[in-house]
Design a protein around this motif. Structure first.
Motif, PDB file in Angstrom:
ATOM      1  N   PHE A 195       0.559  -0.695  -0.262  1.00 10.78           N
ATOM      2  CA  PHE A 195      -0.011  -0.079  -0.155  1.00 10.78           C
ATOM      3  C   PHE A 195       0.804   0.981  -0.227  1.00 10.78           C
ATOM      4  CE2 PHE A 195      -2.049  -3.901   1.806  1.00 10.78           C
ATOM      5  CZ  PHE A 195      -3.289  -3.999   1.728  1.00 10.78           C
ATOM      6  N   SER A 196       0.685   2.147  -0.371  1.00  7.30           N
ATOM      7  CA  SER A 196       1.127   3.564  -0.538  1.00  7.30           C
ATOM      8  C   SER A 196       0.219   4.631  -0.532  1.00  7.30           C
ATOM      9  CB  SER A 196       1.948   3.899  -2.020  1.00  7.30           C
ATOM     10  OG  SER A 196       1.119   4.312  -3.015  1.00  7.30           O
ATOM     11  N   THR A 197       0.971   5.602   0.339  1.00  6.39           N
ATOM     12  CA  THR A 197      -0.107   7.079   0.457  1.00  6.39           C
ATOM     13  C   THR A 197       0.643   7.890   0.162  1.00  6.39           C
ATOM     14  OG1 THR A 197       0.255   7.683   2.700  1.00  6.39           O
ATOM     15  CG2 THR A 197      -1.451   6.254   2.241  1.00  6.39           C
ATOM     16  N   ARG A 198       0.064   9.448  -0.154  1.00  7.87           N
ATOM     17  CA  ARG A 198       0.953  10.583  -0.865  1.00  7.87           C
ATOM     18  C   ARG A 198       0.545  11.585   0.435  1.00  7.87           C
ATOM     19  NH1 ARG A 198       1.902  10.499  -6.272  1.00  7.87           N
ATOM     20  NH2 ARG A 198       2.196   8.013  -6.682  1.00  7.87           N
ATOM     21  N   MET A 199       2.251  12.420   0.332  1.00  6.72           N
ATOM     22  CA  MET A 199       2.135  13.084   1.390  1.00  6.72           C
ATOM     23  C   MET A 199       0.322  14.545   1.231  1.00  6.72           C
ATOM     24  SD  MET A 199       4.815  16.496   1.646  1.00  6.72           S
ATOM     25  CE  MET A 199       5.902  15.195   3.052  1.00  6.72           C
ATOM     26  N   PRO A 298       3.383  12.752   6.387  1.00  6.02           N
ATOM     27  CA  PRO A 298       4.250  11.708   5.128  1.00  6.02           C
ATOM     28  C   PRO A 298       3.383  11.278   4.058  1.00  6.02           C
ATOM     29  CG  PRO A 298       4.816  11.374   7.937  1.00  6.02           C
ATOM     30  CD  PRO A 298       3.689  12.395   7.447  1.00  6.02           C
ATOM     31  N   GLY A 299       4.245  10.565   3.397  1.00  6.62           N
ATOM     32  CA  GLY A 299       3.397  10.203   2.118  1.00  6.62           C
ATOM     33  C   GLY A 299       3.727   8.907   3.005  1.00  6.62           C
ATOM     34  N   THR A 300       3.156   7.598   2.261  1.00  6.12           N
ATOM     35  CA  THR A 300       3.810   6.333   3.098  1.00  6.12           C
ATOM     36  C   THR A 300       3.661   5.008   2.191  1.00  6.12           C
ATOM     37  OG1 THR A 300       1.780   5.381   4.192  1.00  6.12           O
ATOM     38  CG2 THR A 300       2.943   7.001   5.616  1.00  6.12           C
ATOM     39  N   SER A 301       4.779   4.554   2.536  1.00  4.63           N
ATOM     40  CA  SER A 301       4.685   2.791   1.905  1.00  4.63           C
ATOM     41  C   SER A 301       5.245   1.775   2.861  1.00  4.63           C
ATOM     42  CB  SER A 301       6.404   2.886   0.850  1.00  4.63           C
ATOM     43  OG  SER A 301       5.699   1.148   0.447  1.00  4.63           O
ATOM     44  N   ILE A 302       3.745   0.839   3.087  1.00  3.06           N
ATOM     45  CA  ILE A 302       3.226   0.165   3.863  1.00  3.06           C
ATOM     46  C   ILE A 302       3.145  -1.617   3.290  1.00  3.06           C
ATOM     47  CG2 ILE A 302       1.657  -1.381   5.284  1.00  3.06           C
ATOM     48  CD1 ILE A 302       1.029   2.093   6.469  1.00  3.06           C
ATOM     49  N   ARG A 303       3.717  -2.687   3.428  1.00  3.85           N
ATOM     50  CA  ARG A 303       4.089  -3.539   2.657  1.00  3.85           C
ATOM     51  C   ARG A 303       3.370  -5.133   4.236  1.00  3.85           C
ATOM     52  NH1 ARG A 303       9.534  -2.936   0.465  1.00  3.85           N
ATOM     53  NH2 ARG A 303       9.081  -1.933  -1.283  1.00  3.85           N
ATOM     54  N   ALA A 319       4.046  -5.681   9.234  1.00  2.00           N
ATOM     55  CA  ALA A 319       3.774  -4.820   8.165  1.00  2.00           C
ATOM     56  C   ALA A 319       4.999  -4.458   8.584  1.00  2.00           C
ATOM     57  CB  ALA A 319       2.904  -3.649   8.930  1.00  2.00           C
ATOM     58  N   ASP A 320       5.866  -4.026   7.218  1.00  2.00           N
ATOM     59  CA  ASP A 320       7.089  -3.384   7.315  1.00  2.00           C
ATOM     60  C   ASP A 320       6.656  -1.546   6.690  1.00  2.00           C
ATOM     61  OD1 ASP A 320       8.483  -2.077   4.943  1.00  2.00           O
ATOM     62  OD2 ASP A 320      10.065  -3.509   5.506  1.00  2.00           O
ATOM     63  N   MET A 321       6.932  -0.507   7.705  1.00  2.00           N
ATOM     64  CA  MET A 321       5.863   0.197   7.362  1.00  2.00           C
ATOM     65  C   MET A 321       7.038   1.499   7.468  1.00  2.00           C
ATOM     66  SD  MET A 321       2.805   0.216   9.994  1.00  2.00           S
ATOM     67  CE  MET A 321       3.982  -0.003  12.002  1.00  2.00           C
ATOM     68  N   ALA A 322       7.081   2.013   5.631  1.00  2.00           N
ATOM     69  CA  ALA A 322       8.278   3.368   6.029  1.00  2.00           C
ATOM     70  C   ALA A 322       7.243   4.897   5.890  1.00  2.00           C
ATOM     71  CB  ALA A 322       8.677   3.282   4.365  1.00  2.00           C
ATOM     72  N   ALA A 375      -4.268   2.759   8.889  1.00  2.00           N
ATOM     73  CA  ALA A 375      -5.452   1.731   9.267  1.00  2.00           C
ATOM     74  C   ALA A 375      -6.150   1.973   7.688  1.00  2.00           C
ATOM     75  CB  ALA A 375      -6.679   2.642   9.205  1.00  2.00           C
ATOM     76  N   PHE A 376      -5.183   2.281   6.185  1.00  2.00           N
ATOM     77  CA  PHE A 376      -5.758   1.892   4.990  1.00  2.00           C
ATOM     78  C   PHE A 376      -4.979   0.422   4.571  1.00  2.00           C
ATOM     79  CE2 PHE A 376      -4.198   3.042   0.703  1.00  2.00           C
ATOM     80  CZ  PHE A 376      -5.298   2.710  -0.022  1.00  2.00           C
ATOM     81  N   ALA A 377      -4.197   0.335   5.015  1.00  2.00           N
ATOM     82  CA  ALA A 377      -3.220  -1.269   4.959  1.00  2.00           C
ATOM     83  C   ALA A 377      -4.258  -2.273   5.807  1.00  2.00           C
ATOM     84  CB  ALA A 377      -1.621  -0.896   5.313  1.00  2.00           C
ATOM     85  N   MET A 378      -4.086  -2.541   7.247  1.00  2.00           N
ATOM     86  CA  MET A 378      -4.220  -3.125   7.932  1.00  2.00           C
ATOM     87  C   MET A 378      -6.455  -3.595   7.728  1.00  2.00           C
ATOM     88  SD  MET A 378      -5.089  -5.207  10.247  1.00  2.00           S
ATOM     89  CE  MET A 378      -4.622  -4.985  12.443  1.00  2.00           C
ATOM     90  N   GLU A 379      -7.146  -2.453   6.877  1.00  2.00           N
ATOM     91  CA  GLU A 379      -8.397  -2.167   7.273  1.00  2.00           C
ATOM     92  C   GLU A 379      -9.117  -2.571   6.046  1.00  2.00           C
ATOM     93  OE1 GLU A 379     -11.036  -1.827   9.205  1.00  2.00           O
ATOM     94  OE2 GLU A 379      -9.197  -2.153  10.794  1.00  2.00           O
ATOM     95  N   GLN A 380      -8.386  -2.566   4.892  1.00  5.24           N
ATOM     96  CA  GLN A 380      -8.209  -3.177   3.988  1.00  5.24           C
ATOM     97  C   GLN A 380      -7.852  -4.860   3.124  1.00  5.24           C
ATOM     98  OE1 GLN A 380      -8.151  -1.291  -0.187  1.00  5.24           O
ATOM     99  NE2 GLN A 380      -6.842  -0.239   0.220  1.00  5.24           N
ATOM    100  N   LEU A 381      -6.893  -5.262   4.570  1.00  6.02           N
ATOM    101  CA  LEU A 381      -6.339  -6.325   4.464  1.00  6.02           C
ATOM    102  C   LEU A 381      -8.042  -7.246   5.330  1.00  6.02           C
ATOM    103  CD1 LEU A 381      -2.672  -6.770   5.543  1.00  6.02           C
ATOM    104  CD2 LEU A 381      -3.853  -6.746   3.061  1.00  6.02           C
TER     105      LEU A 381
END
Lengths: 748, 86
Positions: A195-199, A298-303, A319-322, A375-381
């Protein structure tokens, strides 16, 4: 929805008209930029055109010679004897760059002049010699070996110790519970995503503005629209190397903050310009300055991976969260490790959080910072897991919900919380039970969490001769807290709301208050107000003891009425105040608390229906319901407004908002024309359901309500779009272009 | 001995260790023993006046503000980094 254990109140739970309403709707309210002082100069801040560059030199001589210019300053003016700009701390170089600029829009120099126009003209004459460097803008690219390094001295903090080489990775935080690797192998079902989100920016309507007057005796006064007068005072004192006790911060009205007005930008600069010129100096940003020069989120990248049994019991989350920190070191990813799994009782967890610097503005908090992306990552999973297991996602959430005693991401057991109650409220709601029919339509749901905090607060209460009271507050009123605090005081001392007049006062006039953030004011300053109310009743009893000639301890105070031990004498608060203060000396008491870090936690749950236009990719929000455990709703209309505002900001984050950069790191959409925030035309009425599970940590059961409602929308809308289109959305924003790309209508 | 849970932000100081057994009958003594074991925590948890303002301590799930608060031998002590929000 009110839980059975909620007490009955007289003032709390009513909806009085806010006392600042008329001033605000008629334009009389004084905001930061409205400050005017005799002899005041105007300042202007010159900003970097480059995202990454060394500053070889700055020549201010032409600007200083420009008619009407009174002073020009750079970071060198903040150096102590023997110090160079390269030695200055991040706090200082983020308000005026030192030997390097790290983002497009970073402040470089400032001018004070007789007018705004003169200051702007003169700023153009400042000659900055830049050595332009390659920027790095993507969080994952910034983590790679060989990426352009922002800070040569930065070494990654890891559990094994600091890294050996310069790196853009500030820190690697690791949270492990149980044995996640082994447990993953035993799971019947595993879902995962990248997953990724933008600034994005908080988008507060009022740009930053500050005015400062440095008197010859060293006393400094600053007028500012800031989220915390005391933290602003301390940060300014640190940057100026000036005693904080010699700085008075006067808060103006504030046009929104959402976390974006916690840092100082203009205050120390205005103070230094005032020191140099001997005049008050006002600085104010325009919208471009706000986008490019303040702190977005922040923008993010979450696996991430979620594993469960075939019966739907969550066993593992990894989760690997940058997280982008922007130009300077921060702790956004560390926050994420503290909230990512809060909604669910999961035995085996591994979270790796990477805080990473990139050539973008230093990020700041934005309502429940770090939690929406997690939550964008967790709740979609969770939604995908429900699909795989052919279960109702709400029932799956309920089955796995955190509850009292569940250990959250920090390893601490929760006190009484209301996540189960809000998911059940969703299951019972008209929205969830109404069928959604028609093509290209989908429904999505998601949960979210924020700690909420208490921290330190002080208030003063003064009894007026007519028996009314004045409440002096040191916390910035972002969202109507003068009213919510006045209502708590009225409840405590048994008077009508109209008999309490609340005002925000300066740093010389009340005890210390931490920043207005973390949804803490109605909670923490509310506790201070409650303490002040109790202290006031005790003080009134002491005076009444002399008048009634009975021991103070024997005087009763119940339901707003004082009475003597034998019941022969009695009077309302107002009557007694007129007696012991109206005919005696003045009476002021204070209340001060450290309400701590743990506020009990706030949970939100949202339901959204969308329709996706298959030809244009536009996502239309058809219906939206925000549900939240709000503890006790002091002023329900304000609480509903917080839920609605959080949902709308989340809708913008989900569908349209993003910082858009060119390859050189220059922001290309720094105006509200190009940075697309939702308007009233974009959203339906946001329905709200207030679930009241009183917080045992507050005398009136208050929970902070401002943070949690921005957490669920990103995932809830993504889930809805996935159900409408059949295509899972892993990247924000879900703009028309993105929707058309992911549904195969146009190429990536 | 009490078990002190080390938050992720401080684990670089403990070499990744998440739980530390520390002796003491009250919070002050437990923190002193923790700092004896991991000297790097000294500047991150306490200063000359006590617990640092940006740190909170909880004992068995309850936040404490008084360092003299008793700690039972089987208690769990959490060190909480203070963060606020927006």
């Amino acid at each position: 929805m009110v839980m059975a254990d909620k007490p009955q109140y007289r003032v709390i739970g009513t909806r009085p008209l806010r006392p600042d309403a008329i001033d605000k709707v008629t334009g009389r309210a004084q905001y930061g930029a409205d400050t005017r002082q005799s002899g005041m100069l105007r300042g202007y801040v010159l900003r970097s055109p480059h995202a990454h560059a060394n500053i070889r030199s700055i020549d201010t001589s032409k600007a200083l010679a420009y008619p009407g210019v009174k002073a020009v300053i750079t970071a060198a003016d903040f150096c102590l004897p023997g110090q160079t700009v390269a030695d200055l701390p991040d706090l200082t170089t983020n308000i005026l760059a030192g030997s390097k600029v790290y983002y497009h829009g970073q402040a470089v120099a400032a001018v004070a002049a007789i007018s705004d126009e003169v200051a702007r003209e003169a700023a153009r004459l400042i000659d900055v010699d830049y050595e332009v460097l390659q920027p790095v803008l993507d969080v994952r690219e910034a983590m790679l070996p060989g990426a352009p390094v922002l800070h040569e001295a930065m070494r990654t903090r890891t559990p094994e110790g600091p890294g050996a080489e310069p790196s853009n990775i500030v820190a690697h935080a690791v949270v492990v519970f149980g044995d996640p690797e082994a447990a993953l192998a035993d799971c019947d079902v595993v879902v995962e995503g990248d997953f990724s989100t933008r600034m994005v920016h908080q988008g507060y309507i009022e740009p930053q503005a500050a005015t400062a007057m440095w008197n010859p005796d060293g006393q400094v006064t600053i007028w500012t629209a800031h989220q915390g007068s005391f933290p602003a005072r301390q940060a300014t004192a640190t940057i100026l190397n000036h005693p904080s006790s010699k700085i008075k911060v006067v808060l103006t009205e504030i046009g929104g903050g959402f976390g974006g007005k916690i840092a100082v930008y203009l205050e120390p600069v205005a103070a230094m310009l005032s020191k140099k010129t001997g005049h008050p100096v006002k600085l104010q940003m325009d919208r471009v300055d706000v986008f490019e020069g303040t702190g977005p989120t922040p923008g993010t990248s979450i696996r991430a991976k979620l594993g469960a049994t075939k019966d739907g019991n969550f066993k593992v989350y990894m989760a690997d969260m940058a997280y982008e920190n922007g130009a300077y070191a921060g702790t956004a990813a560390n926050y994420a490790t503290m909230v990512a799994t809060a909604c669910y009782d999961i035995e085996h967890v591994r979270l790796d959080g990477y805080d990473v610097v990139v050539n973008k503005p230093r990020t700041q908090d934005y309502r429940a910072p770090s939690s929406p992306a997690a939550a964008f990552a967790m709740e979609q999973l969770v939604d995908q897991m429900a699909e795989k297991l052919n279960m109702d996602p709400e029932k799956l959430r309920l089955q796995n919900s955190s509850r009292e005693g569940t250990r959250g991401s920090m390893g601490m057991p929760f006190a009484r919380i209301g996540h189960e109650e809000i998911v059940q409220a969703a299951l019972d709601s008209d929205h969830y039970n109404s069928p959604l029919e028609g093509p290209n339509r989908g429904r999505g749901t998601a949960s979210g969490y924020w700690f909420n905090v208490g921290l330190r607060s002080s208030v003063n209460v003064t009894v007026q001769p007519d028996g009314t009271v004045a409440l002096s507050v040191g916390s910035t009123d972002l969202s109507g807290t003068r009213t919510s605090l006045a209502m708590q005081l009225a409840e405590t001392i048994g008077v009508d709301f109209e008999d309490v007049k609340a005002a925000v006062v300066d740093t010389d006039s009340v005890g210390y208050n931490d920043v207005t953030a973390g949804s803490r004011v109605t909670f923490g300053t509310g506790m201070a107000t409650y303490e002040a109310g109790k202290n006031l009743i005790a003080a009134m009893k002491e005076r009444l003891a002399t008048t009634w000639n009975v021991p103070a301890d024997d005087i009763q105070f119940e339901a707003g009425k004082f009475s003597s031990p034998d019941g022969s004498k009695s009077g309302t608060f107002k009557e007694i105040a007129q007696l012991v203060v109206g005919r005696g000396p003045g009476l002021t008491v204070s209340g001060s608390v450290n309400a701590g870090f743990l506020q009990g936690g706030g949970f939100a749950h949202h339901i959204v229906d969308v329709e996706v236009d298959p030809d244009t990719g536009k996502v239309q929000i058809l219906r939206y319901t925000a549900i939240q455990d709000v503890g006790t709703a002091i002023h329900p209309a304000y609480v509903e407004g917080q839920l609605q505002g959080g949902a709308v900001q989340g809708i913008g984050w989900a569908l349209n908002e993003e910082y858009f950069y060119d390859d050189n790191g220059r922001m290309l959409n720094s105006s509200f024309l190009d940075y697309r925030m939702p308007t009233t035309l974009d959203v339906p009425m946001i329905d709200t359901i207030l679930v009241e599970v009183p917080n045992p940590l507050h005398p009136y059961g208050v929970r902070g309500v401002g943070e949690p409602p921005i957490v669920p929308p990103l995932a809830a809308i993504a889930n809805a779009v996935a159900h409408a289109t059949g295509v899972r959305q892993y990247q924000l924003p879900m703009s028309p272009r993105r929707i058309l790309q992911t549904t195969g209508k146009i190429e990536e | 001995m009490a078990t002190v849970i080390i938050p992720a932000v401080l684990r670089p100081v403990t070499g990744g260790v998440t739980k530390v057994d520390a002796a003491g009958s009250n919070v002050r003594e437990v923190i002193d023993d923790l700092v004896r074991q991991y000297g790097g925590l000294r500047d991150r948890v306490i200063d000359e006046n006590g617990v640092r303002p940006e740190v909170f301590i909880a004992v068995s799930g309850h936040e404490v503000f008084d360092l003299a608060t008793a700690v039972a031998p089987d208690a769990e002590v959490n060190i909480l980094p203070a963060i606020a929000g927006g």
